[in-house]
Design a protein around this motif. Structure first.
Motif, PDB file in Angstrom:
ATOM      1  N   ARG A  89     -16.816   5.697  -7.386  1.00  0.00           N
ATOM      2  CA  ARG A  89     -16.284   6.666  -8.345  1.00  0.00           C
ATOM      3  C   ARG A  89     -17.416   7.578  -8.815  1.00  0.00           C
ATOM      4  O   ARG A  89     -18.585   7.190  -8.762  1.00  0.00           O
ATOM      5  CB  ARG A  89     -15.661   5.933  -9.538  1.00  0.00           C
ATOM      6  CG  ARG A  89     -14.460   5.071  -9.175  1.00  0.00           C
ATOM      7  CD  ARG A  89     -13.278   5.904  -8.738  1.00  0.00           C
ATOM      8  NE  ARG A  89     -12.894   6.828  -9.796  1.00  0.00           N
ATOM      9  CZ  ARG A  89     -12.283   8.002  -9.597  1.00  0.00           C
ATOM     10  NH1 ARG A  89     -12.003   8.395  -8.378  1.00  0.00           N
ATOM     11  NH2 ARG A  89     -11.970   8.766 -10.606  1.00  0.00           N
ATOM     12  N   PRO A  90     -17.075   8.767  -9.293  1.00  0.00           N
ATOM     13  CA  PRO A  90     -18.124   9.696  -9.754  1.00  0.00           C
ATOM     14  C   PRO A  90     -19.009   9.083 -10.851  1.00  0.00           C
ATOM     15  O   PRO A  90     -20.184   9.439 -10.967  1.00  0.00           O
ATOM     16  CB  PRO A  90     -17.318  10.876 -10.317  1.00  0.00           C
ATOM     17  CG  PRO A  90     -15.989  10.818  -9.632  1.00  0.00           C
ATOM     18  CD  PRO A  90     -15.731   9.377  -9.357  1.00  0.00           C
ATOM     19  N   ASN A  91     -18.479   8.140 -11.626  1.00  0.00           N
ATOM     20  CA  ASN A  91     -19.277   7.509 -12.681  1.00  0.00           C
ATOM     21  C   ASN A  91     -20.168   6.385 -12.152  1.00  0.00           C
ATOM     22  O   ASN A  91     -20.812   5.672 -12.932  1.00  0.00           O
ATOM     23  CB  ASN A  91     -18.368   6.984 -13.803  1.00  0.00           C
ATOM     24  CG  ASN A  91     -17.357   5.969 -13.294  1.00  0.00           C
ATOM     25  OD1 ASN A  91     -17.459   5.507 -12.152  1.00  0.00           O
ATOM     26  ND2 ASN A  91     -16.396   5.609 -14.124  1.00  0.00           N
ATOM     27  N   ARG A 100     -16.011   3.470 -20.762  1.00  0.00           N
ATOM     28  CA  ARG A 100     -15.068   4.574 -20.533  1.00  0.00           C
ATOM     29  C   ARG A 100     -15.128   5.561 -21.691  1.00  0.00           C
ATOM     30  O   ARG A 100     -14.991   5.151 -22.841  1.00  0.00           O
ATOM     31  CB  ARG A 100     -13.657   4.001 -20.393  1.00  0.00           C
ATOM     32  CG  ARG A 100     -12.669   5.055 -19.965  1.00  0.00           C
ATOM     33  CD  ARG A 100     -11.347   4.483 -19.527  1.00  0.00           C
ATOM     34  NE  ARG A 100     -10.386   5.571 -19.384  1.00  0.00           N
ATOM     35  CZ  ARG A 100      -9.087   5.406 -19.268  1.00  0.00           C
ATOM     36  NH1 ARG A 100      -8.578   4.193 -19.275  1.00  0.00           N
ATOM     37  NH2 ARG A 100      -8.298   6.451 -19.155  1.00  0.00           N
ATOM     38  N   LEU A 113     -19.186   3.651 -10.528  1.00  0.00           N
ATOM     39  CA  LEU A 113     -18.511   2.377 -10.287  1.00  0.00           C
ATOM     40  C   LEU A 113     -18.193   2.236  -8.796  1.00  0.00           C
ATOM     41  O   LEU A 113     -17.770   3.190  -8.149  1.00  0.00           O
ATOM     42  CB  LEU A 113     -17.202   2.276 -11.086  1.00  0.00           C
ATOM     43  CG  LEU A 113     -17.291   2.061 -12.593  1.00  0.00           C
ATOM     44  CD1 LEU A 113     -15.879   1.960 -13.191  1.00  0.00           C
ATOM     45  CD2 LEU A 113     -18.090   0.807 -12.919  1.00  0.00           C
ATOM     46  N   ILE A 172     -15.727   0.290  -6.322  1.00  0.00           N
ATOM     47  CA  ILE A 172     -14.465  -0.465  -6.352  1.00  0.00           C
ATOM     48  C   ILE A 172     -14.165  -1.002  -4.964  1.00  0.00           C
ATOM     49  O   ILE A 172     -14.222  -0.260  -3.976  1.00  0.00           O
ATOM     50  CB  ILE A 172     -13.296   0.419  -6.852  1.00  0.00           C
ATOM     51  CG1 ILE A 172     -13.634   0.986  -8.246  1.00  0.00           C
ATOM     52  CG2 ILE A 172     -11.992  -0.376  -6.898  1.00  0.00           C
ATOM     53  CD1 ILE A 172     -12.525   1.810  -8.877  1.00  0.00           C
ATOM     54  N   TRP A 202     -14.652   2.074  -2.317  1.00  0.00           N
ATOM     55  CA  TRP A 202     -14.996   3.463  -2.608  1.00  0.00           C
ATOM     56  C   TRP A 202     -15.830   3.530  -3.881  1.00  0.00           C
ATOM     57  O   TRP A 202     -15.842   2.590  -4.677  1.00  0.00           O
ATOM     58  CB  TRP A 202     -13.746   4.339  -2.712  1.00  0.00           C
ATOM     59  CG  TRP A 202     -12.780   3.979  -3.799  1.00  0.00           C
ATOM     60  CD1 TRP A 202     -12.661   4.552  -5.029  1.00  0.00           C
ATOM     61  CD2 TRP A 202     -11.757   2.957  -3.760  1.00  0.00           C
ATOM     62  NE1 TRP A 202     -11.649   3.955  -5.750  1.00  0.00           N
ATOM     63  CE2 TRP A 202     -11.081   2.980  -5.000  1.00  0.00           C
ATOM     64  CE3 TRP A 202     -11.355   2.015  -2.796  1.00  0.00           C
ATOM     65  CZ2 TRP A 202     -10.034   2.107  -5.307  1.00  0.00           C
ATOM     66  CZ3 TRP A 202     -10.314   1.155  -3.100  1.00  0.00           C
ATOM     67  CH2 TRP A 202      -9.670   1.209  -4.338  1.00  0.00           C
ATOM     68  N   GLY A 249      -5.935   6.235 -12.938  1.00  0.00           N
ATOM     69  CA  GLY A 249      -6.753   7.450 -12.917  1.00  0.00           C
ATOM     70  C   GLY A 249      -8.219   7.109 -12.723  1.00  0.00           C
ATOM     71  O   GLY A 249      -8.918   7.707 -11.898  1.00  0.00           O
ATOM     72  N   GLU A 250      -8.707   6.103 -13.480  1.00  0.00           N
ATOM     73  CA  GLU A 250     -10.113   5.695 -13.376  1.00  0.00           C
ATOM     74  C   GLU A 250     -10.427   5.099 -12.006  1.00  0.00           C
ATOM     75  O   GLU A 250     -11.568   5.095 -11.559  1.00  0.00           O
ATOM     76  CB  GLU A 250     -10.450   4.688 -14.485  1.00  0.00           C
ATOM     77  CG  GLU A 250     -10.431   5.288 -15.880  1.00  0.00           C
ATOM     78  CD  GLU A 250     -11.514   6.365 -16.051  1.00  0.00           C
ATOM     79  OE1 GLU A 250     -12.605   6.204 -15.475  1.00  0.00           O
ATOM     80  OE2 GLU A 250     -11.252   7.361 -16.743  1.00  0.00           O
ATOM     81  N   PHE A 251      -9.388   4.547 -11.333  1.00  0.00           N
ATOM     82  CA  PHE A 251      -9.594   3.999 -10.000  1.00  0.00           C
ATOM     83  C   PHE A 251      -9.586   5.089  -8.930  1.00  0.00           C
ATOM     84  O   PHE A 251      -9.832   4.827  -7.766  1.00  0.00           O
ATOM     85  CB  PHE A 251      -8.494   2.962  -9.682  1.00  0.00           C
ATOM     86  CG  PHE A 251      -8.861   1.555 -10.076  1.00  0.00           C
ATOM     87  CD1 PHE A 251      -9.249   1.261 -11.377  1.00  0.00           C
ATOM     88  CD2 PHE A 251      -8.828   0.523  -9.147  1.00  0.00           C
ATOM     89  CE1 PHE A 251      -9.598  -0.031 -11.743  1.00  0.00           C
ATOM     90  CE2 PHE A 251      -9.176  -0.769  -9.505  1.00  0.00           C
ATOM     91  CZ  PHE A 251      -9.553  -1.051 -10.794  1.00  0.00           C
ATOM     92  N   GLY A 252      -9.235   6.309  -9.349  1.00  0.00           N
ATOM     93  CA  GLY A 252      -9.177   7.398  -8.375  1.00  0.00           C
ATOM     94  C   GLY A 252      -7.812   7.554  -7.734  1.00  0.00           C
ATOM     95  O   GLY A 252      -7.669   8.255  -6.742  1.00  0.00           O
ATOM     96  N   PHE A 253      -6.784   6.890  -8.305  1.00  0.00           N
ATOM     97  CA  PHE A 253      -5.439   6.996  -7.729  1.00  0.00           C
ATOM     98  C   PHE A 253      -4.738   8.276  -8.191  1.00  0.00           C
ATOM     99  O   PHE A 253      -3.623   8.534  -7.766  1.00  0.00           O
ATOM    100  CB  PHE A 253      -4.576   5.797  -8.123  1.00  0.00           C
ATOM    101  CG  PHE A 253      -5.066   4.474  -7.586  1.00  0.00           C
ATOM    102  CD1 PHE A 253      -6.095   4.408  -6.677  1.00  0.00           C
ATOM    103  CD2 PHE A 253      -4.474   3.287  -7.998  1.00  0.00           C
ATOM    104  CE1 PHE A 253      -6.548   3.195  -6.181  1.00  0.00           C
ATOM    105  CE2 PHE A 253      -4.912   2.066  -7.513  1.00  0.00           C
ATOM    106  CZ  PHE A 253      -5.960   2.019  -6.602  1.00  0.00           C
ATOM    107  N   ASP A 311      -7.198   1.236 -14.971  1.00  0.00           N
ATOM    108  CA  ASP A 311      -6.361   2.428 -15.085  1.00  0.00           C
ATOM    109  C   ASP A 311      -6.340   3.135 -13.738  1.00  0.00           C
ATOM    110  O   ASP A 311      -7.388   3.309 -13.111  1.00  0.00           O
ATOM    111  CB  ASP A 311      -6.966   3.349 -16.169  1.00  0.00           C
ATOM    112  CG  ASP A 311      -6.252   4.688 -16.252  1.00  0.00           C
ATOM    113  OD1 ASP A 311      -5.270   4.781 -16.987  1.00  0.00           O
ATOM    114  OD2 ASP A 311      -6.691   5.630 -15.556  1.00  0.00           O
TER     115      ASP A 311
END
Lengths: 434, 434
Positions: A119-121, A433, A123, A125, A117, B393-397, B391
């Protein structure tokens, strides 16, 4: 026994104590695991092909080594069924080689992107499948486990430390020599598949302690006392099941013919497998029509029936069931039979006495089936199918190293996928971050 | 303390010993887990909403209880940073309630069909996500963990047994009372989220033994000594990381600006988080141009640099690195810096000294990046991004209960999905196994 006959432990002098020798096996397995984790699918498959070829080429030598084990077992007065589990002949050796070919034909699980997936930034993953590391396998008299376990571990990129039963020591050693030859031919380290080169029982205890942190998981293959010991003593995760106390619940809306077919198959197809049914629960809503034919069919098929008071009424050959029978895995042509007052009662009985392995409901009532499948907390729950489908091959996994009833990581049949874990691979373009 | 102040353990008399009391908590949690596993998403979300509402409504009472904890900590001469971790104010209580709202907004993982396939015999097999069961959480002084852990366990259908630090005992109790009120309002059992109602340290040991088989997994939240004790003594699976000794490797093809941004962020954004970088590896191919600016930037940002002999040449303020520094998680504004001879050397260093938590490479060379991502055996590997992204949160969890470096079941950030397991649901039409 000369240490040099064992690939992967050749550097260990005979004078070394068991502990030192085992720790060295662990260290070498861990180093080999790193190489295996990065091996290509083609490399692993070449090793599996070479292993199968070596086993076929050495069939006579393997059978000779096995004959010595069998002779010793007979001298020690082992039972006929024990000797049958132990004995090899050219056809059984061919089946072992064919098992290696089957595992080779499976898809390679390592490197599979399980999910990905963004991320909005920006990244990206990815969750990527990687091997577990080093798998310790502790087994008993069946020498084929040596090859089966080796193949599944290798295919999934894991190193294996195999500890076979002392009764099959010579057979396992002969099979392991073929495996080592196959690894060497494919350019993979011999320590990728180690066989513990001693009958010393201390070796098992050392493996259960994890060999200095080198073993990632232990898989016991064998009888209940072996599994119980492993579960009680292991300081590393264990994939296993202690009991397969499985139930077939014939619901009030079960067609009699289907119920009879499933019950007979679940109990009698093979009574010794862990997926065999041990208790039949018949709903009182259909007991008037179904209980007698089901009991009669079981007894006629050669099964001993131990029943509650209602069950004993329908056939004088039914023996009384004791409280203990409800929690017993007979592993034989014996079944406990009980009339339950409904779906909730059936589920409560399974929760109380079952082993969370495999349980089935027979019914045409979809709502009842859905509730059973949701509420019975077992690794495998079935609707209108035999419990004997509890098997990695039947699930389409190609092969299995066992069935796990634990809740962590692997549950149900343990195939190559369950012998892997994952890591997260994150790709950026300089993100920091905030 | 009156036992009746604790929902879920009201039936336990004060005279009961800790062991009896803890086993009773375990039994009740296990029974509650069965109800939670079958709770609908709406029920669980209603409980989470009611819990957040109760925490907001009781903000003053929670702050009062917390003030007593803080006063006691001050009397005992605890450090300012300790008191800061412990202290609550209305804004922090609101953040706790908002955390519950966030978890409520996450997708419910339970019941998700993870995969499904048909067998040639017509059987339909589904792999369905189910809760783990009972999660034991052992934490230290941060009282917010009481609510965070409760929310994540509840959302994922698990019962939780929470054992907070004695220093935050009153604060955790006040938060737990709000949680219990929320559960009650939603019609869910209070024993779904238990707080251990004693400061007795024996309770931790009992939890690590699994409370008579009722605890399925233990999650420690706190300092290294807590995690080390849990990992050493637990007889049940543990999701945890002992160390976050993370590396940033600046490859020969790393743009200096990106490398500087990532290194500064990875080390200095927050030095105490487990995703902070502890060692910088600079490739000798770019050391001539990159080493001095990277070291200067770190020192100018207030970071102590401990370097190898080459690093000490570029800036006189660099202190000598000891062998121990390579394996140290400083958790502070200190970094170890080493020049490596290439990608293989960097990977070997990380394998030897790292903790398999989070490691990053900075490079424009895609082949080098791919090799790093494949060969570094850590839970999280990053290319051109800061290690502080480790983290949930940063992973979107949405939220995490911690980060695990073990290889089993959960690895990396542990969110609601990682708090589940699966079972196999098989649907047939009367199939029996040949």
């Amino acid at each position: 026994m000369s240490a040099t006959t064992f690939a992967g432990v050749a550097a260990i002098g005979e004078a070394a104590g068991t502990e030192e020798q085992m720790l060295e096996i662990g260290r070498k397995a861990k180093a080999a695991a790193r190489r295996l984790a990065l091996a290509t699918p083609a490399q692993k498959d070449a090793a599996l092909a070479a292993m199968a070829q070596a086993i076929r080429a050495r069939s006579a030598a393997i059978c000779e080594a096995n004959a010595e084990d069998v002779a010793e077992a007979r001298r020690q007065g082992m039972t006929a069924s024990f000797v049958d589990r132990l004995a090899l002949d050219p056809a059984r050796v061919e089946a072992i080689a064919a098992g290696l070919d089957l595992v080779r034909s499976l898809p390679d699980p390592v490197g599979e992107v399980m999910s990905a997936w963004d991320r909005p930034n920006g990244l990206r993953i990815e969750r990527v499948r990687v091997p577990l590391g080093v798998v310790g396998v502790i087994y008993e008299s069946r020498p084929n486990v040596t090859a089966d376990a080796a193949a599944l571990c290798l295919k999934s990129g894991n190193a294996a430390i195999l500890r076979g039963g002392s009764d099959s020591f010579r057979s396992s050693r002969a099979i392991h020599q073929a495996i080592a030859a196959g690894l060497e031919k494919a350019g993979l380290p011999a320590a990728a598949i180690s066989l513990v080169p001693t009958r010393d029982r201390e070796a098992v205890g050392l493996m259960l302690q994890g060999l200095g942190g080198t073993i990632d998981v232990i898989i016991p293959r064998g009888g209940k006392s072996l599994v119980a010991r492993v579960q009680a003593e292991a300081r590393v995760p264990v994939f296993a099941h202690l009991d397969g106390n499985n139930h077939v619940y014939v619901h009030g809306a079960a067609p009699l013919g289907m119920a009879r077919d499933i019950v007979l198959n679940a109990k009698m197809r093979r009574t010794s497998v862990c997926g065999a049914a041990e208790t039949l629960l018949v709903d009182e809503a259909c007991a008037g029509t179904h209980l007698k034919p089901l009991v009669t069919a079981l007894i006629d098929a050669g099964c001993e029936v131990r029943g509650d008071s209602l069950t004993r009424i329908v056939d004088p050959r039914v023996k009384p069931a004791s409280e203990e029978d409800w929690s017993t895995e007979f592993g034989d042509a014996i079944i406990a039979v009980k009339v339950v007052s409904g779906l909730g009662d059936a589920i409560a009985h399974i929760e109380r006495y079952g082993s969370h392995h495999t349980d089935a409901i027979v019914t045409t009532d979809q709502v009842a089936a859905d509730r059973f499948l949701a509420e019975v907390d077992s690794a495998i729950v079935l609707h209108n199918a035999s419990t004997q489908f509890a098997d990695g091959g039947e699930f389409g996994f190609g092969a299995e190293i066992g069935i796990a009833t634990g809740r962590m990581h692997a549950r149900g049949p343990v195939g190559v996928e369950q012998l892997t874990t994952f890591k997260y691979r994150v790709r950026g373009a300089g993100q920091t971050r905030p």
